[in-house]
Design an enzyme around this catalytic site. Structure first.
Site, PDB file in Angstrom:
ATOM      1  N   GLY A  11       0.820  -1.200   0.000  1.00  0.00           N
ATOM      2  CA  GLY A  11       0.000   0.000   0.000  1.00  0.00           C
ATOM      3  C   GLY A  11       0.855   1.251   0.000  1.00  0.00           C
ATOM      4  N   ARG A  72       0.855  -5.153  -5.704  1.00  0.00           N
ATOM      5  CA  ARG A  72       1.093  -6.415  -5.009  1.00  0.00           C
ATOM      6  C   ARG A  72       1.351  -7.472  -6.078  1.00  0.00           C
ATOM      7  NH1 ARG A  72      -0.245  -4.953   0.084  1.00  0.00           N
ATOM      8  NH2 ARG A  72      -1.898  -3.393   0.315  1.00  0.00           N
ATOM      9  N   ASP A 103       5.466  -4.979   6.100  1.00  0.00           N
ATOM     10  CA  ASP A 103       6.046  -6.278   6.429  1.00  0.00           C
ATOM     11  C   ASP A 103       5.998  -7.257   5.263  1.00  0.00           C
ATOM     12  OD1 ASP A 103       3.313  -6.579   6.509  1.00  0.00           O
ATOM     13  OD2 ASP A 103       3.255  -7.605   8.436  1.00  0.00           O
ATOM     14  N   THR A 125       4.251   2.480   5.859  1.00  0.00           N
ATOM     15  CA  THR A 125       2.856   2.047   5.884  1.00  0.00           C
ATOM     16  C   THR A 125       2.089   2.927   6.855  1.00  0.00           C
ATOM     17  OG1 THR A 125       1.341   0.284   6.615  1.00  0.00           O
ATOM     18  CG2 THR A 125       3.569   0.254   7.522  1.00  0.00           C
ATOM     19  N   ASP A 127      -0.301   2.115   8.636  1.00  0.00           N
ATOM     20  CA  ASP A 127      -0.782   1.346   9.783  1.00  0.00           C
ATOM     21  C   ASP A 127       0.169   1.382  10.971  1.00  0.00           C
ATOM     22  OD1 ASP A 127      -3.106   0.583   8.490  1.00  0.00           O
ATOM     23  OD2 ASP A 127      -2.244  -1.255   7.681  1.00  0.00           O
ATOM     24  N   ASP A 129       2.579  -0.613  11.740  1.00  0.00           N
ATOM     25  CA  ASP A 129       2.543  -1.950  12.327  1.00  0.00           C
ATOM     26  C   ASP A 129       3.797  -2.782  12.062  1.00  0.00           C
ATOM     27  OD1 ASP A 129       2.160  -2.256   9.614  1.00  0.00           O
ATOM     28  OD2 ASP A 129       0.521  -3.688   9.784  1.00  0.00           O
ATOM     29  N   ARG A 171      -6.501  -2.920   9.573  1.00  0.00           N
ATOM     30  CA  ARG A 171      -7.048  -4.284   9.523  1.00  0.00           C
ATOM     31  C   ARG A 171      -6.503  -5.142  10.658  1.00  0.00           C
ATOM     32  NH1 ARG A 171      -5.694  -7.268   4.153  1.00  0.00           N
ATOM     33  NH2 ARG A 171      -3.642  -7.150   5.129  1.00  0.00           N
TER      34      ARG A 171
END
Length: 319
Positions: A11, A72, A103, A125, A127, A129, A171
């Site tokens: 992303g 992707r 990741d 990212t 996120d 994360d 997510r």
């Protein structure tokens, strides 16, 4: 080693362009040539590789998205796909690679290192994360986008005395929901890392209403619940007029904040330095405002942890 490749994968996130710029200019400063790979690992398979000069990365530090595009690539997960990518890397004369992404992108970087291509990962990212760094490139910009949206929603919520449910991205990680909820004084924050009881949430809303509270804001990470379905349940159980806003991909776009531009510049430059030093299979990050690096393998084996103290604080301050 004289040729360094750079790609963005997964992303998109604001600040990727600043990281690309840092890689290119740091490498050229040290007399290396740089090659850009379009569309991430798919570009390696499709041989979509081109040289990057100083001027090619001019006027991009303030732009969102990624000038190298992103995608992707399921084919790269296969041994055949990885071998094809390796052949194209060797044919282009690329000696080492910087991979900018999350990741999933780091797993691809790890595979390339195993195949003999020195690779460094740069965490990008929204996120936030990726273990091994306090912040990932793009998180701060996305967070400020969410906060700006919630501020506007609060004006309408106050005017109409409504309950608003705002669904944000996340997510598997609740950082965007947690940080934005704490920053905007949300009454309730739902994140994937913490279970919730609907009865407790309803009780808090009713209690606030009884003491004269005119509106309520609930932040829901997409991985914790569907904002639309959760909003329906809230209205059914409380009787309060409830509206739902799903922010969606607006969170990924926009000009990166100063924080993200500086973070991307520091991490992109450090990634290039590691390759120049002959290091590989590592990721760069920021811990306690210091640029650090560690083996990608360690980051992939670790799991993202939410700040539980911050989560408890959000509950204490929203009474």
């Amino acid at each position: 080693m004289k040729n360094i490749g750079v790609l963005t994968s997964g992303g998109d996130s604001p600040g990727m362009n600043a990281a690309i710029r840092a890689v290119v200019r740091k490498a050229i400063f040290h007399d290396f040539r740089v090659w850009g790979i379009n569309y991430g690992f798919a570009g390696l398979l499709n041989n979509d590789i081109h040289p990057l000069e100083i001027g090619d990365v001019g006027d991009i530090i303030h732009r969102g998205g990624t000038m190298l595009y992103t995608a992707r690539c399921e084919d790269f997960r296969t041994k055949e796909g990885q071998q094809k990518a390796l052949q194209n890397i060797e044919a282009a004369g690329i000696d080492a690679l910087v991979v900018i992404g999350g990741d999933g992108s780091f797993r691809g970087a790890q595979e390339l290192t195993k195949l003999g291509v020195p690779t460094i990962g740069v965490p990008a990212t929204i996120d936030n994360d990726v273990p091994g760094t306090d912040f990932t490139i793009g998180f701060d910009t996305a967070l400020n986008t969410v906060i700006d949206a919630i501020d506007k929603i609060r004006d309408t919520a106050t005017s109409h005395e409504r309950t608003y449910v705002v669904e944000v991205m996340g997510r598997d990680a609740g950082d965007l929901a947690l940080w934005s909820g704490l920053a905007d004084g949300a009454e309730t924050i739902l994140i994937p890392e913490q279970p919730y009881e609907m009865e407790d949430i309803v009780h808090r809303l009713i209690r606030g209403n009884k003491r004269g509270k005119k509106h309520s804001i609930i932040i829901v990470a997409e991985g914790a619940a569907s904002g639309v379905e959760f909003g329906k349940q809230i209205q059914e159980k409380t009787g309060f007029e409830t509206r739902v806003t799903v922010l969606g991909h607006i969170q990924r776009g926009g000009s990166p904040t100063a924080s993200d531009r500086v973070l991307a510049s520091r991490l992109g430059a450090h990634a290039t330095e590691l390759l120049i030093e002959g290091k590989a299979g590592r990721m760069v990050g920021m811990l306690a405002n210091e640029v650090v690096d560690q083996p990608i393998e360690e980051a992939l084996e670790a799991s993202h942890q939410i700040d539980n103290h911050m989560y408890r604080l959000s509950q204490e301050l929203s009474i």
